[in-house]
Design a protein around this motif. Structure first.
Motif, mmCIF file in Angstrom:
data_model
loop_
_atom_site.group_PDB
_atom_site.id
_atom_site.type_symbol
_atom_site.label_atom_id
_atom_site.label_comp_id
_atom_site.label_asym_id
_atom_site.label_seq_id
_atom_site.Cartn_x
_atom_site.Cartn_y
_atom_site.Cartn_z
ATOM 1 N N ARG A 1 -11.339 5.252 5.251
ATOM 2 C CA ARG A 1 -12.126 4.899 4.065
ATOM 3 C C ARG A 1 -11.228 4.308 2.968
ATOM 4 N N ILE A 2 -10.011 4.799 2.842
ATOM 5 C CA ILE A 2 -9.061 4.196 1.904
ATOM 6 C C ILE A 2 -8.838 2.739 2.301
ATOM 7 N N ALA A 3 -8.657 2.495 3.593
ATOM 8 C CA ALA A 3 -8.470 1.130 4.094
ATOM 9 C C ALA A 3 -9.704 0.270 3.844
ATOM 10 N N ASP A 4 -10.905 0.851 3.951
ATOM 11 C CA ASP A 4 -12.135 0.098 3.644
ATOM 12 C C ASP A 4 -12.086 -0.434 2.214
ATOM 13 N N SER B 1 -4.087 -2.445 12.052
ATOM 14 C CA SER B 1 -5.149 -2.541 13.058
ATOM 15 C C SER B 1 -6.315 -3.398 12.565
ATOM 16 N N ARG B 2 -6.413 -3.575 11.248
ATOM 17 C CA ARG B 2 -7.466 -4.409 10.662
ATOM 18 C C ARG B 2 -7.009 -5.852 10.445
ATOM 19 N N GLY B 3 -5.790 -6.142 10.879
ATOM 20 C CA GLY B 3 -5.315 -7.517 10.830
ATOM 21 C C GLY B 3 -4.456 -7.880 9.644
ATOM 22 N N LEU B 4 -4.082 -6.923 8.799
ATOM 23 C CA LEU B 4 -3.208 -7.258 7.681
ATOM 24 C C LEU B 4 -1.812 -7.573 8.207
ATOM 25 N N SER B 5 -1.224 -8.606 7.650
ATOM 26 C CA SER B 5 0.133 -8.997 8.031
ATOM 27 C C SER B 5 1.146 -8.080 7.347
ATOM 28 N N GLU B 6 2.379 -8.150 7.804
ATOM 29 C CA GLU B 6 3.458 -7.377 7.167
ATOM 30 C C GLU B 6 3.593 -7.767 5.701
ATOM 31 N N ARG B 7 3.477 -9.062 5.409
ATOM 32 C CA ARG B 7 3.579 -9.542 4.028
ATOM 33 C C ARG B 7 2.453 -8.955 3.164
ATOM 34 N N GLU B 8 1.236 -8.927 3.695
ATOM 35 C CA GLU B 8 0.110 -8.367 2.939
ATOM 36 C C GLU B 8 0.291 -6.870 2.711
ATOM 37 N N MET B 9 0.748 -6.164 3.738
ATOM 38 C CA MET B 9 0.953 -4.721 3.569
ATOM 39 C C MET B 9 2.068 -4.435 2.568
ATOM 40 N N GLU B 10 3.119 -5.225 2.598
ATOM 41 C CA GLU B 10 4.200 -5.054 1.634
ATOM 42 C C GLU B 10 3.691 -5.288 0.207
ATOM 43 N N ASP C 1 0.169 13.410 1.316
ATOM 44 C CA ASP C 1 1.411 13.175 0.587
ATOM 45 C C ASP C 1 2.055 11.888 1.119
ATOM 46 N N CYS C 2 3.126 11.487 0.483
ATOM 47 C CA CYS C 2 3.762 10.201 0.813
ATOM 48 C C CYS C 2 4.326 10.145 2.230
ATOM 49 N N SER C 3 4.599 11.284 2.831
ATOM 50 C CA SER C 3 5.155 11.279 4.185
ATOM 51 C C SER C 3 4.158 10.739 5.218
ATOM 52 N N LYS C 4 2.894 10.652 4.852
ATOM 53 C CA LYS C 4 1.854 10.183 5.782
ATOM 54 C C LYS C 4 1.479 8.719 5.552
ATOM 55 N N MET C 5 2.241 8.015 4.737
ATOM 56 C CA MET C 5 1.936 6.624 4.403
ATOM 57 C C MET C 5 1.916 5.725 5.633
ATOM 58 N N GLY C 6 2.694 6.047 6.656
ATOM 59 C CA GLY C 6 2.697 5.261 7.886
ATOM 60 C C GLY C 6 1.335 5.226 8.559
ATOM 61 N N LEU C 7 0.542 6.287 8.396
ATOM 62 C CA LEU C 7 -0.811 6.313 8.962
ATOM 63 C C LEU C 7 -1.686 5.240 8.314
ATOM 64 N N LEU C 8 -1.552 5.083 7.010
ATOM 65 C CA LEU C 8 -2.304 4.036 6.321
ATOM 66 C C LEU C 8 -1.807 2.659 6.758
ATOM 67 N N GLY C 9 -0.502 2.517 6.907
ATOM 68 C CA GLY C 9 0.052 1.246 7.382
ATOM 69 C C GLY C 9 -0.493 0.873 8.750
#
Length: 188
Positions: A113-116, A160-169, A147-155
Motif C-alpha cells: 500500500r505504501i508503494a501504491d 517489481s512495479r517497474g521503477l528503475s534504479e534511478r527512480e528508486m534513488e 524500521d529502516c532495516s526493512k527498507m529493502g522490502l520497499l525497494g
C-alpha cells in the motif's frame, strides 16, 4: 523544516488559511532557509502556501487522497501544485493514511500500500516530487515497514512495479536532498 500547525488551529493557521502572522512566518522561513512543511495544514492554508511561497515546499508526511480519503492526505491537484513548485511529498507509513477501511478494527501499514501511494503520486506529479516521510515517531504498531532495516522490502516492491534504479534513488533520497540543497544555498 517547519510546519505551521499540528492538527489544530493556532496563531499561524486555521481552517480559513494562514493568518497574517502565518504569512509573515512563511516569508521569514524562506528568507532564513527553513523549508515550509504543509503536512498538517488544512486545505485553505495549503493553498495559501502554494500562492505565496517563492521557493519549493514539502508535505513531509502525507499520502494520496485518491487512494485514501483521510483529510491529511493530498488531492491530485495538491500533488500537482507541490510538484509544480519543485517540492516533495514524503510518503507516510501510518495505516490510517494508507487504507480507508480497517481490517478487524486495525489499519495495517503494508508495504504494497505504501508503494501504491508512491506510484500514484509519481503518476500525478512526476518522479521528482516523491520521497519518504515515514512518521515512525507518530504511529502505533501493525507496520510491515517497522524500521529502516526493512527498507529493502520497499525497494523490492517498487522494482517489481517497474521503477528503475534511478527512480528508486530519487524516491529514497535524492528528491529530499535536492530540497535541502536548494535551501542551503548561500545565494540569498
Amino acid at each position: 523544516m517547519m510546519t505551521f500547525t499540528w492538527n489544530y488551529e493556532n496563531s499561524l493557521a486555521g481552517r480559513d488559511g494562514l493568518t497574517p502572522l502565518g504569512i509573515a512566518f512563511l516569508e521569514e522561513m524562506e528568507a532564513l532557509g527553513i523549508v515550509p512543511d504543509v503536512s498538517h495544514l488544512p486545505q485553505a492554508g495549503f493553498y495559501d502556501v502554494c500562492r505565496l511561497a517563492k521557493r519549493p515546499f514539502v508535505a513531509s508526511h502525507s499520502n494520496a487522497a485518491a487512494l485514501c480519503r483521510h483529510p491529511r492526505n493530498l488531492t491530485d491537484d495538491m500533488i500537482r501544485k507541490i510538484a509544480g513548485k519543485g517540492g516533495v511529498i514524503g510518503i507516510n507509513y501510518y495505516g490510517l493514511f494508507l487504507e480507508e477501511k480497517p481490517q478487524d478494527g486495525i489499519y495495517f501499514s503494508r508495504i504494497k500500500r505504501i508503494a501504491d501511494h508512491i506510484c500514484h503520486i509519481m503518476r500525478i506529479g512526476g518522479t521528482g516530487c516523491v520521497g519518504l516521510g515515514s512518521d515512525f515517531d507518530g504511529m502505533d504498531t501493525h507496520l510491515e515497514l517497522s524500521d529502516c532495516s526493512k527498507m529493502g522490502l520497499l525497494g523490492r516492491e517498487l522494482k517489481s512495479r517497474g521503477l528503475s534504479e534511478r527512480e528508486m534513488e530519487a524516491v529514497f533520497c535524492k528528491n529530499v536532498l535536492r530540497i535541502y540543497k536548494e535551501y542551503l544555498k548561500n545565494d540569498r
